[in-house]
Design an enzyme around this catalytic site. Structure first.
Site, mmCIF file in Angstrom:
data_model
loop_
_atom_site.group_PDB
_atom_site.id
_atom_site.type_symbol
_atom_site.label_atom_id
_atom_site.label_comp_id
_atom_site.label_asym_id
_atom_site.label_seq_id
_atom_site.Cartn_x
_atom_site.Cartn_y
_atom_site.Cartn_z
ATOM 1 N N ASP A 117 0.871 -1.164 0.000
ATOM 2 C CA ASP A 117 0.000 0.000 0.000
ATOM 3 C C ASP A 117 0.922 1.232 0.000
ATOM 4 O OD1 ASP A 117 -2.390 1.562 0.548
ATOM 5 O OD2 ASP A 117 -1.608 1.764 2.574
ATOM 6 N N LEU A 118 0.394 2.376 -0.367
ATOM 7 C CA LEU A 118 1.256 3.572 -0.446
ATOM 8 C C LEU A 118 1.096 4.466 0.791
ATOM 9 C CD1 LEU A 118 3.174 5.436 -2.010
ATOM 10 C CD2 LEU A 118 1.181 6.342 -3.202
ATOM 11 N N ASP A 119 -0.109 5.069 0.901
ATOM 12 C CA ASP A 119 -0.344 6.025 1.992
ATOM 13 C C ASP A 119 -0.260 5.303 3.341
ATOM 14 O OD1 ASP A 119 -0.862 7.951 0.110
ATOM 15 O OD2 ASP A 119 -3.031 7.870 0.307
ATOM 16 N N THR A 137 1.376 10.062 3.748
ATOM 17 C CA THR A 137 0.490 11.053 3.129
ATOM 18 C C THR A 137 -0.836 11.166 3.889
ATOM 19 O OG1 THR A 137 0.168 9.303 1.558
ATOM 20 C CG2 THR A 137 1.294 11.241 0.758
ATOM 21 N N LYS A 169 -8.740 5.768 6.122
ATOM 22 C CA LYS A 169 -7.542 5.190 5.506
ATOM 23 C C LYS A 169 -7.928 4.070 4.547
ATOM 24 C CE LYS A 169 -4.231 6.486 9.008
ATOM 25 N NZ LYS A 169 -3.289 6.042 10.050
ATOM 26 N N SER A 187 -2.518 0.845 -4.383
ATOM 27 C CA SER A 187 -3.052 1.986 -3.630
ATOM 28 C C SER A 187 -4.435 2.373 -4.134
ATOM 29 C CB SER A 187 -2.095 3.173 -3.799
ATOM 30 O OG SER A 187 -2.692 4.360 -3.315
ATOM 31 N N ALA A 188 -5.283 2.805 -3.208
ATOM 32 C CA ALA A 188 -6.614 3.307 -3.587
ATOM 33 C C ALA A 188 -6.524 4.706 -4.187
ATOM 34 C CB ALA A 188 -7.512 3.344 -2.359
ATOM 35 N N LYS A 216 -11.138 -0.749 -1.306
ATOM 36 C CA LYS A 216 -10.858 -1.735 -0.264
ATOM 37 C C LYS A 216 -12.028 -1.662 0.726
ATOM 38 C CE LYS A 216 -5.990 -0.550 -0.836
ATOM 39 N NZ LYS A 216 -4.828 0.179 -0.311
ATOM 40 N N GLU A 251 -0.040 -3.285 4.573
ATOM 41 C CA GLU A 251 -1.153 -2.321 4.656
ATOM 42 C C GLU A 251 -1.197 -1.629 6.014
ATOM 43 O OE1 GLU A 251 -3.757 -0.708 3.806
ATOM 44 O OE2 GLU A 251 -4.054 -1.303 1.742
ATOM 45 N N ASP A 252 -1.569 -0.360 6.015
ATOM 46 C CA ASP A 252 -1.729 0.363 7.286
ATOM 47 C C ASP A 252 -3.209 0.538 7.669
ATOM 48 O OD1 ASP A 252 -2.268 2.248 5.210
ATOM 49 O OD2 ASP A 252 -2.133 3.837 6.702
HETATM 50 P P1 B16 Z 1 -6.959 10.018 -3.609
HETATM 51 P P2 B16 Z 1 -3.775 4.011 0.038
HETATM 52 C C1 B16 Z 1 -5.744 5.835 0.001
HETATM 53 O O1 B16 Z 1 -4.450 5.442 -0.335
HETATM 54 C C2 B16 Z 1 -5.767 6.652 1.273
HETATM 55 O O2 B16 Z 1 -5.429 5.840 2.383
HETATM 56 C C3 B16 Z 1 -7.142 7.224 1.512
HETATM 57 O O3 B16 Z 1 -7.146 8.024 2.679
HETATM 58 C C4 B16 Z 1 -7.546 8.062 0.287
HETATM 59 O O4 B16 Z 1 -8.871 8.608 0.442
HETATM 60 C C5 B16 Z 1 -7.488 7.177 -0.951
HETATM 61 O O5 B16 Z 1 -6.169 6.658 -1.084
HETATM 62 C C6 B16 Z 1 -7.842 7.930 -2.212
HETATM 63 O O6 B16 Z 1 -6.872 8.904 -2.451
HETATM 64 O O7 B16 Z 1 -7.946 11.029 -3.159
HETATM 65 O O8 B16 Z 1 -5.538 10.519 -3.692
HETATM 66 O O9 B16 Z 1 -7.409 9.292 -4.864
HETATM 67 O O10 B16 Z 1 -3.647 3.968 1.532
HETATM 68 O O11 B16 Z 1 -4.702 2.946 -0.539
HETATM 69 O O12 B16 Z 1 -2.427 4.085 -0.655
HETATM 70 MG MG MG Z 2 -2.778 3.156 3.355
#
Ligand code: B16
Ligand code: MG
Length: 219
Positions: free
Chosen positions: A8-10, A16, A44, A113-114, A144, A168-169
């Site tokens: 996962d990224l964030d 982030t 998250k 990542s989402a 997710k 994953e966090d």
């Molecule tokens: P964006 P991850 C997710 O990233 C974040 O955890 C989540 O808080 C955020 O709303 C989502 O990405 C969408 O992000 O607005 O940049 O498309 O943790 O799956 O890497």
């Molecule tokens: Mg994350």
């Protein structure tokens, strides 16, 4: 045998989550309410529009579809002001040596990542070329806990989920990994991620062997 690791990224590679929190909070404040860091935890891994729906519920606010789109775009612009200033020193401690160790062992690396901003973030911190597969919110529209984001990653890498570890966090990200049949390692606090095969607070000093030992004990 573990052949690939999907990250996962964030909250795993970079923090982030703090920028998302600042931008969402600004949106809530402009709409006349506030929310806590504990509530933020529920955002998250949740998609942008999914996060907006939750925040509006917390504030007891109803908006039309057009208004929701406009606020989501505003929030994303605020968020992008932060991420476009990111530097390689924002990679979380321990991540780079851990990635090096995996690559030395021939383990494939994927990103799942989402976020629709994932490519920009990973480029900004200089890691884009490390990953053989990058799946972001545009490639995997199902949020997710749907395992779509990780299943596309495994397919890119030519691997079965049972050959991959997902890091994953987010509680919903661990659900997604388990739903897809992956090994799941939580990065963060046991109280949020206790359903993973194993939880580590961070990557500092961690090796793949440490993880294999722990997940096989808990499997
Ligand atoms: P964006 P991850 C997710 O990233 C974040 O955890 C989540 O808080 C955020 O709303 C989502 O990405 C969408 O992000 O607005 O940049 O498309 O943790 O799956 O890497
Ligand atoms: Mg994350």
């Amino acid at each position: 045998m573990i052949k690939a690791c999907i990250f996962d990224l964030d909250g795993v590679i970079v923090d982030t989550a703090k920028y998302h929190f600042l931008a969402w909070r600004r949106l809530a404040n402009e709409l006349g309410f506030d929310f806590t860091e504990e509530e933020n935890e529920q955002l998250k891994g949740v998609s942008r529009m999914g996060s907006l729906e939750l925040i509006l519920q917390w504030g007891g606010i109803r908006l039309s579809e057009e208004e929701k789109q406009a606020w989501a775009e505003k929030k994303n612009n605020w968020y992008r002001e932060y991420i476009l200033k990111m530097q390689p020193d924002e990679i979380l401690e321990g991540v780079l040596p851990f990635l090096d160790g995996l690559q030395q062992r021939g383990v494939q690396l994927g990103l799942g990542s989402a976020s629709k901003n994932a490519l920009d973030i990973i480029t900004q911190v200089g890691l884009r070329n490390r990953f053989s597969s990058i799946v972001d919110g545009a490639r995997a529209p199902k949020s997710k806990p749907d395992p779509q984001v990780f299943l596309i990653g495994a397919r890119d890498l030519g691997r079965q989920p049972s050959e991959c570890i997902v890091f994953e966090d987010a509680a919903k990200g661990i659900d997604a990994a388990l739903n897809g049949g992956f090994f799941a390692v939580g990065v963060g606090r046991e109280e949020h991620l206790g359903h993973a095969h194993w939880v580590t607070p961070n990557f500092i000093g961690l090796t793949l062997d440490d993880i294999l030992r722990a997940i096989h004990q808990n499997a």
